[in-house]
Structure formats: C-alpha cells, structure tokens
Design an enzyme around this catalytic site. Structure first.
Site, PDB file in Angstrom:
ATOM      1  N   TRP A 103       1.044  -1.495   0.462  1.00  0.00           N
ATOM      2  CA  TRP A 103      -0.098   0.555   0.264  1.00  0.00           C
ATOM      3  C   TRP A 103       0.899   0.887   0.188  1.00  0.00           C
ATOM      4  O   TRP A 103       0.649   2.208  -0.787  1.00  0.00           O
ATOM      5  CB  TRP A 103      -0.726  -0.428   1.026  1.00  0.00           C
ATOM      6  CG  TRP A 103      -1.726  -1.508   1.295  1.00  0.00           C
ATOM      7  CD1 TRP A 103      -1.929  -1.875   1.782  1.00  0.00           C
ATOM      8  CD2 TRP A 103      -2.455  -1.313   0.206  1.00  0.00           C
ATOM      9  NE1 TRP A 103      -2.671  -3.334   1.820  1.00  0.00           N
ATOM     10  CE2 TRP A 103      -3.554  -2.553   0.198  1.00  0.00           C
ATOM     11  CE3 TRP A 103      -3.024  -0.746  -1.015  1.00  0.00           C
ATOM     12  CZ2 TRP A 103      -4.462  -3.516  -0.513  1.00  0.00           C
ATOM     13  CZ3 TRP A 103      -4.459  -1.832  -1.857  1.00  0.00           C
ATOM     14  CH2 TRP A 103      -4.992  -2.757  -1.556  1.00  0.00           C
ATOM     15  N   ASP A 170      -1.589   7.273   6.209  1.00  0.00           N
ATOM     16  CA  ASP A 170      -2.779   5.720   6.168  1.00  0.00           C
ATOM     17  C   ASP A 170      -2.795   4.878   6.876  1.00  0.00           C
ATOM     18  O   ASP A 170      -2.216   3.639   7.966  1.00  0.00           O
ATOM     19  CB  ASP A 170      -2.226   5.193   4.896  1.00  0.00           C
ATOM     20  CG  ASP A 170      -2.814   4.181   4.532  1.00  0.00           C
ATOM     21  OD1 ASP A 170      -3.715   3.451   5.176  1.00  0.00           O
ATOM     22  OD2 ASP A 170      -2.566   3.461   3.798  1.00  0.00           O
ATOM     23  N   LYS A 194     -12.428  -1.995   7.779  1.00  0.00           N
ATOM     24  CA  LYS A 194     -11.557  -2.942   8.413  1.00  0.00           C
ATOM     25  C   LYS A 194     -12.492  -2.712  10.161  1.00  0.00           C
ATOM     26  O   LYS A 194     -13.427  -2.993  10.663  1.00  0.00           O
ATOM     27  CB  LYS A 194     -10.039  -2.441   8.760  1.00  0.00           C
ATOM     28  CG  LYS A 194      -9.874  -3.315   7.076  1.00  0.00           C
ATOM     29  CD  LYS A 194      -8.833  -2.050   6.478  1.00  0.00           C
ATOM     30  CE  LYS A 194      -8.170  -2.805   5.157  1.00  0.00           C
ATOM     31  NZ  LYS A 194      -8.330  -3.573   4.750  1.00  0.00           N
TER      32      LYS A 194
HETATM   33  N1  PMP Z   1      -4.068   0.739   2.587  1.00  0.00           N
HETATM   34  C1  PMP Z   1      -4.104  -0.225   3.485  1.00  0.00           C
HETATM   35  C2  PMP Z   1      -3.122  -0.138   4.630  1.00  0.00           C
HETATM   36  C3  PMP Z   1      -4.792  -0.996   3.178  1.00  0.00           C
HETATM   37  O1  PMP Z   1      -4.766  -2.044   3.452  1.00  0.00           O
HETATM   38  C4  PMP Z   1      -6.235  -1.232   1.985  1.00  0.00           C
HETATM   39  C5  PMP Z   1      -6.948  -2.381   1.638  1.00  0.00           C
HETATM   40  N2  PMP Z   1      -6.842  -3.045   2.147  1.00  0.00           N
HETATM   41  C6  PMP Z   1      -5.918   0.089   0.880  1.00  0.00           C
HETATM   42  C7  PMP Z   1      -5.316   0.911   1.469  1.00  0.00           C
HETATM   43  C8  PMP Z   1      -6.849   0.278   0.208  1.00  0.00           C
HETATM   44  O2  PMP Z   1      -8.061   1.065   0.235  1.00  0.00           O
HETATM   45  P1  PMP Z   1      -9.453   0.475  -0.865  1.00  0.00           P
HETATM   46  O3  PMP Z   1      -9.389  -0.814  -0.995  1.00  0.00           O
HETATM   47  O4  PMP Z   1     -10.232   1.306  -0.238  1.00  0.00           O
HETATM   48  O5  PMP Z   1      -9.168   1.790  -1.690  1.00  0.00           O
END
Ligand code: PMP
Length: 358
Positions: A103, A170, A194
């Site tokens: 991520w 994030d 989550k």
């Molecule tokens: N950042 C983290 C730490 C994640 O775990 C995730 C998705 N699991 C995301 C970003 C991406 O999130 P989204 O699917 O809401 O775009």
C-alpha cells in the site's frame, strides 16, 4: 447475524463488524428514525440523516481526541483515491515516504505523478517483514507519508517519528484499534472496511491549516479537501448507508472503552495468537517480532511441514475458521483480528494450532 452458525471471521477486509452495528443498521433499513421509510430511500439532506453525520463526526473526534482544528470528512473512492488526492493537493516540490509494503508502494507511485518522491527508508529487500525505524525526514519536504499498519505483511508501526514537516498517515487497517496521539498528524485517512464500518466510505481527518498549503495547480472540485470541509462533508451526496453503519460501529467502540479499550482487547488477542505460533513446531510468523501487527498476524508452515497444508486447512474448515488465507505476496495464512473479532474466535484458532498434529 449468521443463522446461528458461529463463524470465526478472520477476513482482512471488508471484515467483521460488531453485532450492535449490524442489528441497528438492519432496523434502519426497515424504518429509519421513525420516518416509516428505509434509510436507503431518504434524502441525505433530511434532518434525520444530517444528525447521523454530525454524530459520526462527533464520535470520530471523541475517539481520536481531536479538537476543532480538524475537519472530519466522509469521502468516497477508498484509501486508494487518497494515494493520489494527497499529493495532488499537497505535493508541490518534494515529499518523503516510508516504504513499508504494497500500500505504501502504491501511494509512492501515485505521488510520483505530482512531484519528487524521496523514500526515507524501505523494507522492500526483505519482503517488508519489518518497519524501518532509523531514518531522517528532510525539513524542506512538503509532507511526510507513512502507513501505520501493513495489512498484507502483518507489520505495524509502534511509534511515529517526530516529523519536521506535516505528517500524513494511511491508517486504513488499524484506526481506532489502539491509543495514538492523533493530534501529531496533519492528515489521516482510512478506508472504512476494517475497524470503522463497511466498504464505501473513506475517513479523512485533516488539520484545517493544511488548506493554506494546497499546491498551486488545478484541483477538480470533488478532490479538494477544503470544499468538503467547508460543506460539513455534505458537498454532494455522501455514502449514506456506510456512514450510518460506521456511526453505529463507532458507538460500539465508544461503549467498549474507546481506543484504550480496543487496545487492551486487541493486545490480548494478538498475544494469545503469537504465543501459539511461537510454540508451534509447524508454523513460523513472517514478520520480525518487534514489528508484529496486532491487527494482521501472518504465518506460514516451516518448509519441512508444507505438505501439511491441506490437513490444516481442513481442520480450520471444520472449526468454522473463515478468511485465513494469506495474501499472495506472502503466502500461507493471515489472521486478521480487528476490533470486533471476539477473543473466543482467537481461542478457537489457537486451539486448532495447538492441537494440530501431523
Ligand atoms: N491502505 C491499506 C493499509 C489497506 O489495507 C488498503 C486495503 N486493504 C488500502 C490502503 C486500499 O484501500 P481501498 O481498497 O479502500 O482503496
């Protein structure tokens, strides 16, 4: 909420929510706030729904200990939209990123489209199995960006640096899971799915003085944070139902001791599971011990026992363990233990690990 069959939900996200939130929201699908209408068919500008947004914002503020210097926004597009919305708004020259997983990498790639990216430290060479702790952040950067919990690799930041520039994080996979000095951050974002609520809403908490730092470029209206802040997060139709479910889920967090209460609960679960993994002759955790995440525990069979995969999977199925498959970039297993996962689910998994014999 699942026809009486107890399923232990270790899904990485979307993931387990409190029964309280599910039950309350189900009632509101039928009849919302005594209106005789479903929450799915009312105006987002109705007094009843505006109250929900106000309450949800208030809960976020209370749980995070934020004052009026911050705006609380419920946006769309997921955390992935924040990967480009952040640099689009704030990356003028140079930004510093900590590279701790998939991520973070995605956030870095998106930022490169707007300016120079300096990677302060990275654990990529060891497949992201630890959180780098010694690095410096350039004082002339526009901001510093980090990922508090790496959902895929099961590592979690235990502390945050003293950043000389605005700090952006994030927190998608560990928000509201433990006590944090949230006031140390200038912008926090999190996909809801989550610890906050269902998929479809993204939480953004932004310090209002960040609006003065917006980069000198055209930013489409919907992507400007200030527009949403000035309109109480109601500039356009917000994701009504995900906000409602999130509100109930945050109420549940509040009623169970807030972030401090969640921290005690989550520490207990994680200690139990990691202890079982450490004493197991078959498994090994993939993250370095002092970087282990309380939210996502990743583990694999020791190579000499890989042939036992099928029988372990069968034992998990028999024990109603759901959502344990690891991400393809790590393999093996990942037990996600978000706020709403009860201790008894971890006990059930530990029982299977302890009693697993070839
Ligand atoms: N950042 C983290 C730490 C994640 O775990 C995730 C998705 N699991 C995301 C970003 C991406 O999130 P989204 O699917 O809401 O775009």
């Amino acid at each position: 909420m699942n026809n009486g069959k107890k399923i232990h939900n270790f899904s990485a996200g979307p993931s387990i929510l409190s029964d309280y939130a599910l039950e309350k929201s189900a009632q509101d699908i039928d009849n919302f706030a005594g209106m005789g209408l479903s929450v799915l068919e009312i105006s987002h500008r109705s007094k009843q729904f505006v109250d929900v947004v106000d309450q949800a914002q208030h809960l976020v503020r209370q749980l995070m200990g934020l004052n009026e210097d911050y705006d609380v926004l419920f946006l769309q597009g997921g955390a992935s939209t924040q990967f480009f919305q952040v640099p689009q708004n704030f990356l003028q020259q140079k930004a510093v990123y900590l590279n701790t997983g998939v991520w973070s990498q995605k956030a870095i790639e998106e930022a490169k489209g707007f300016g120079r990216v300096v990677v302060a430290a990275s654990s990529e060479d060891s497949n992201f199995n630890f959180i780098p702790t010694s690095y410096t952040i350039d004082g002339d950067a526009d901001y510093f960006h980090c990922t508090s919990n790496n959902t895929i690799f099961g590592t979690q930041m235990k502390s945050f640096p003293n950043s000389p520039v605005p700090m952006i994080c994030d927190m998608s996979s560990d928000i509201f899971s433990k006590e944090v000095d949230f006031n140390a951050f200038d912008l926090i974002y999190a996909g809801a799915q989550k610890n906050m609520g269902p998929a479809g809403v993204t939480l953004v908490v932004i310090r209002k003085d960040m609006y003065a730092r917006v980069a000198d470029r055209h930013i489409p209206t919907m992507l400007g944070y200030k527009v949403h802040g000035e309109n109480g997060s109601m500039y356009n139709t917000p994701p009504v139902f995900p906000i409602l479910v999130s509100k109930y889920n945050l109420e549940w967090v509040m009623n169970n001791g807030g972030c401090a209460g969640m921290q005690i609960r989550n520490n207990e679960k994680a200690e139990l599971l990691y202890a079982a993994l450490d004493r197991s002759p078959y498994f090994v955790g993939t993250a370095e011990t002092d970087s282990r995440s309380n939210m996502n525990a990743c583990f694999v069979f020791k190579s000499e026992f890989e042939h036992l995969t099928e029988s372990f999977d069968a034992a998990c199925k028999e024990g109603n363990i759901s959502g344990l498959k690891g991400h393809r970039s790590v393999g093996g297993y990942r037990a996600s233990m978000y706020n709403a996962l009860p201790l008894e689910s971890v006990q059930a998994l530990v029982h299977i690990i302890d009693n697993f014999a070839s």
